[in-house]
Design a protein around this motif. Structure first.
Motif, short mmCIF file in Angstrom:
data_model
loop_
_atom_site.label_atom_id
_atom_site.label_comp_id
_atom_site.label_asym_id
_atom_site.label_seq_id
_atom_site.Cartn_x
_atom_site.Cartn_y
_atom_site.Cartn_z
N ALA A 127 0.75 -1.02 0.16
CA ALA A 127 0.17 -0.02 -0.23
C ALA A 127 1.03 1.29 -0.12
N LYS A 128 1.99 1.14 0.81
CA LYS A 128 2.81 2.43 0.88
C LYS A 128 3.41 2.67 -0.43
N ALA A 129 3.99 1.52 -1.17
CA ALA A 129 4.56 1.67 -2.30
C ALA A 129 3.79 2.10 -3.53
N ILE A 130 2.34 1.57 -3.27
CA ILE A 130 1.71 2.07 -4.53
C ILE A 130 1.24 3.61 -4.20
N GLU A 131 1.27 4.02 -3.11
CA GLU A 131 0.92 5.40 -2.83
C GLU A 131 1.96 6.24 -3.32
N GLU A 132 3.20 5.91 -3.14
CA GLU A 132 4.29 6.71 -3.40
C GLU A 132 4.56 6.83 -5.09
N THR A 133 4.29 5.66 -5.75
CA THR A 133 4.17 5.46 -7.01
C THR A 133 2.96 6.66 -7.67
N GLU A 134 2.26 6.60 -7.08
CA GLU A 134 0.94 7.46 -7.46
C GLU A 134 1.43 8.86 -7.46
#
Length: 143
Positions: A127-134
């Motif tokens: 979830a954190k990695a996806i948020e940072e990528t977004e």
């Protein structure tokens, strides 16, 4: 534009154009008194902004970054979905986890509590990695 009246009480001029002079006339018997006001009009301020031209190589670099970020985002969401399906499909009796390091050493466990904690940690990380990528994708568009 000037208006001249025959009586002293009712004479005035009320027109102003550009840098034109405004004249006020009062008629008294045979004498005429005139006052002129020069009202300058400030020049109109025109600001024309040219759209900034972005170098073609910079556009290509942004396109490559966007493609890489898109692929990263799709991989992360795919892995998170797979992990979520695993967490839903197993019951507390038949799940097993195996961790293998770079040297080939492995560790296996079928402890349901341990498996749940590992899955929860991985879900938070995804979830954190996806948020940072977004956020990176949005920042790329903001430039």
């Amino acid at each position: 534009m000037a208006t001249t009246a025959k009586s002293a009480a009712s004479a005035q001029t009320t027109g102003v154009q550009g840098n034109a002079a405004m004249t006020v006339s009062k008629s008294e018997t045979a004498k005429t008194e005139q006052t002129a006001l020069n009202l300058p009009i400030p020049p109109a301020v025109t600001v024309t902004e040219q759209p900034s031209k972005v170098d073609f190589s910079a556009l290509m670099e942004k396109t490559d970054k966007l493609a890489a970020l898109k692929e990263k985002y799709q991989d992360l969401t795919g892995k998170r979905k797979s992990l979520d399906l695993f967490a839903i499909s197993h019951d507390n009796q038949n799940a097993q986890i195996q961790i293998v390091d770079a040297k080939g050493q492995s560790f296996e466990s079928s402890n349901p509590k341990c498996i749940k904690e590992v899955i929860d940690i991985w879900m938070k990380d995804f979830a954190k990695a996806i948020e940072e990528t977004e956020k990176e994708i949005r920042n790329l568009y903001a430039c």
